[in-house]
Design a protein around this motif. Structure first.
Motif, PDB file in Angstrom:
ATOM      1  N   ARG A 128      66.531  40.716 -78.425  1.00  0.00           N
ATOM      2  CA  ARG A 128      65.925  39.249 -78.181  1.00  0.00           C
ATOM      3  C   ARG A 128      65.102  38.998 -79.354  1.00  0.00           C
ATOM      4  O   ARG A 128      64.737  39.731 -80.043  1.00  0.00           O
ATOM      5  CB  ARG A 128      65.003  39.444 -76.955  1.00  0.00           C
ATOM      6  N   ASN A 181      64.864  28.976 -77.609  1.00  0.00           N
ATOM      7  CA  ASN A 181      63.456  29.094 -77.371  1.00  0.00           C
ATOM      8  C   ASN A 181      62.566  29.711 -78.560  1.00  0.00           C
ATOM      9  O   ASN A 181      61.656  28.989 -78.949  1.00  0.00           O
ATOM     10  CB  ASN A 181      63.091  30.158 -76.087  1.00  0.00           C
ATOM     11  N   SER A 199      69.700  29.619 -75.972  1.00  0.00           N
ATOM     12  CA  SER A 199      68.981  30.526 -74.798  1.00  0.00           C
ATOM     13  C   SER A 199      67.906  31.015 -75.393  1.00  0.00           C
ATOM     14  O   SER A 199      66.661  30.105 -75.876  1.00  0.00           O
ATOM     15  CB  SER A 199      69.792  31.354 -74.188  1.00  0.00           C
ATOM     16  N   ASN A 200      67.570  32.309 -75.484  1.00  0.00           N
ATOM     17  CA  ASN A 200      66.586  33.060 -76.023  1.00  0.00           C
ATOM     18  C   ASN A 200      66.351  32.505 -77.823  1.00  0.00           C
ATOM     19  O   ASN A 200      65.097  32.254 -78.017  1.00  0.00           O
ATOM     20  CB  ASN A 200      66.394  34.518 -75.936  1.00  0.00           C
ATOM     21  N   ARG A 248      59.604  39.114 -73.239  1.00  0.00           N
ATOM     22  CA  ARG A 248      59.451  38.438 -71.820  1.00  0.00           C
ATOM     23  C   ARG A 248      58.718  39.499 -70.582  1.00  0.00           C
ATOM     24  O   ARG A 248      59.188  40.484 -70.734  1.00  0.00           O
ATOM     25  CB  ARG A 248      60.602  37.410 -71.445  1.00  0.00           C
ATOM     26  N   THR A 293      69.941  36.332 -75.236  1.00  0.00           N
ATOM     27  CA  THR A 293      69.683  37.868 -74.721  1.00  0.00           C
ATOM     28  C   THR A 293      70.903  38.435 -74.873  1.00  0.00           C
ATOM     29  O   THR A 293      71.868  38.249 -74.086  1.00  0.00           O
ATOM     30  CB  THR A 293      69.047  37.676 -73.521  1.00  0.00           C
TER      31      THR A 293
HETATM   32  C1  MLT Z   1      64.041  33.640 -72.634  1.00  0.00           C
HETATM   33  O1  MLT Z   1      63.906  34.591 -72.273  1.00  0.00           O
HETATM   34  O2  MLT Z   1      64.157  33.150 -73.649  1.00  0.00           O
HETATM   35  C2  MLT Z   1      64.843  32.694 -71.520  1.00  0.00           C
HETATM   36  O3  MLT Z   1      64.568  33.435 -70.421  1.00  0.00           O
HETATM   37  C3  MLT Z   1      66.304  32.675 -71.761  1.00  0.00           C
HETATM   38  C4  MLT Z   1      67.205  33.791 -71.869  1.00  0.00           C
HETATM   39  O4  MLT Z   1      67.081  34.674 -72.884  1.00  0.00           O
HETATM   40  O5  MLT Z   1      67.702  34.166 -71.120  1.00  0.00           O
END
Ligand code: MLT
Length: 203
Positions: free
Chosen positions: A58, A108, A104-105, A62, A24
């Motif tokens: 991102r 994911n 991280s993001n 979320r 992010t």
């Molecule tokens: C996400 O949103 O993928 C996770 O919370 C990790 C982040 O990006 O901080």
């Protein structure tokens, strides 16, 4: 289309490519030095996530930290997979050797691509990944290799969550290596050295 930065391999053959997916607030340039460190001979494709959260890029929306907008995640997963397919044609990449490197993001969405678009990557380095979604059925990840680097003190990701992701990938047939270190959400040098050794052997 995604804003991206492509750096061909030194040999020009683009036999192995690392697809770099930032955390992010990052961008397509962020992980280029990491990619160079992990695989100096590889081609690098840095991609910028299209979703903005308070101005920070991102790869999907979320609702809160660690709580994902699943419909957006699914849409963005397929969208990014198609972009990677196109980039593979444009830059004449070897599709059998595309490695995701996500933080991280970015880790994911890389995990989400493994689960929903299992053809795209041959291997993946997931730095601070959690379960992006529970797939309706297990994908076929036979022959795929995954390294997960997790922080035991990560305030965003509970260890059980990363372990659940590892289990999902293993049940889908992937060859998964999971390392936990005494670290938080930020990466430490020993973990990156471990990742470099893994990439050197596996990718
Ligand atoms: C996400 O949103 O993928 C996770 O919370 C990790 C982040 O990006 O901080």
């Amino acid at each position: 289309d995604f804003i991206h930065r492509f750096i061909p391999s030194k040999t020009g053959r683009n036999d192995t490519t690392l697809v770099l997916l930032h955390g992010t607030g990052g961008n397509e340039e962020d992980l280029l030095p990491l990619g160079q460190f992990l695989a100096p001979e590889a081609a690098l494709l840095g991609v910028r996530g299209k979703v903005l959260e308070g101005g920070m890029p991102r790869f999907f929306r979320r609702l809160a930290e660690g709580v994902f907008d699943e419909a957006d995640l699914i849409f963005r997963t397929h969208e990014l997979a198609r972009f990677i397919d196109e980039a593979a044609s444009t830059y004449e990449l070897n599709r059998a050797r595309l490695t995701a490197v996500g933080y991280s993001n970015g880790a994911n969405i890389a995990a989400s691509i493994l689960l929903l678009e299992p053809e795209v990557f041959s291997s993946a380095v997931l730095l601070r990944a959690m379960v992006p979604l529970e797939p309706e059925e297990y994908p076929n990840l036979q022959g795929k290799k995954v390294l997960m680097q997790c922080g035991r003190q990560d305030p965003i990701i509970a260890p059980e969550n990363s372990e659940r992701l590892a289990a999902l990938l293993k049940m889908s047939g992937a060859d998964v290596t999971v390392h936990f270190s005494n670290s938080g959400h930020g990466l430490t040098n020993p973990e990156l050295a471990q990742a470099q050794a893994w990439v050197g052997k596996v990718v």
